[in-house]
Scaffold this motif. Structure first.
Motif, PDB file in Angstrom:
ATOM      1  N   ARG A   9      50.822  52.630  66.392  1.00 54.38           N
ATOM      2  CA  ARG A   9      49.810  53.633  66.049  1.00 54.38           C
ATOM      3  C   ARG A   9      50.156  54.981  66.676  1.00 54.38           C
ATOM      4  O   ARG A   9      49.989  56.030  66.040  1.00 54.38           O
ATOM      5  CB  ARG A   9      48.426  53.168  66.494  1.00 54.38           C
ATOM      6  N   ASN A  13      50.753  58.350  64.596  1.00 53.97           N
ATOM      7  CA  ASN A  13      50.005  59.587  64.868  1.00 53.97           C
ATOM      8  C   ASN A  13      50.940  60.761  65.142  1.00 53.97           C
ATOM      9  O   ASN A  13      50.687  61.875  64.665  1.00 53.97           O
ATOM     10  CB  ASN A  13      49.038  59.392  66.029  1.00 53.97           C
ATOM     11  N   SER A  16      52.393  61.779  61.875  1.00 56.43           N
ATOM     12  CA  SER A  16      51.366  62.468  61.074  1.00 56.43           C
ATOM     13  C   SER A  16      51.254  63.937  61.427  1.00 56.43           C
ATOM     14  O   SER A  16      51.078  64.780  60.545  1.00 56.43           O
ATOM     15  CB  SER A  16      49.996  61.815  61.286  1.00 56.43           C
TER      16      SER A  16
END
Length: 96
Positions: A9, A13, A16
């Motif tokens: 994750r 992130n 992103s």
């Protein structure tokens, strides 16, 4: 190398927020394009080979659909070499 779901994750992130597709003078961040999770998963699969190999294999593996899916290109065709280096930097701490 095994990374847990929290680390995956974290990679997603970072992708992103920092990695983008370049189209003309426009930057579309992978989080906005819905590609950050696919790229993070592909990167995870190759972390044992080091950050440079993991980044390059992942951007070749992720296919970007264009025109409603009529055309697909590897992410590598839409990302600059500076962004590949940025992806390597994101992955580097997970390859140690």
């Amino acid at each position: 190398m095994t990374i847990d779901s929290n680390q995956l994750r974290d990679i997603q992130n970072a992708i992103s927020d920092r990695i983008y597709i370049q189209i003309e003078n426009w930057n579309l961040y992978l989080g906005d394009a819905g590609l950050s999770q696919k790229l993070a998963i592909e990167c995870k699969a190759n972390l044992d080979n080091g950050s440079a190999v993991a980044a390059r294999k992942a951007i070749e593996a992720v296919q970007v659909r264009l025109g409603g899916g009529n055309t697909q290109l590897p992410l590598a065709r839409l990302i600059s070499s500076a962004q590949i280096f940025e992806l390597e930097e994101i992955l580097d701490p997970y390859c140690r």
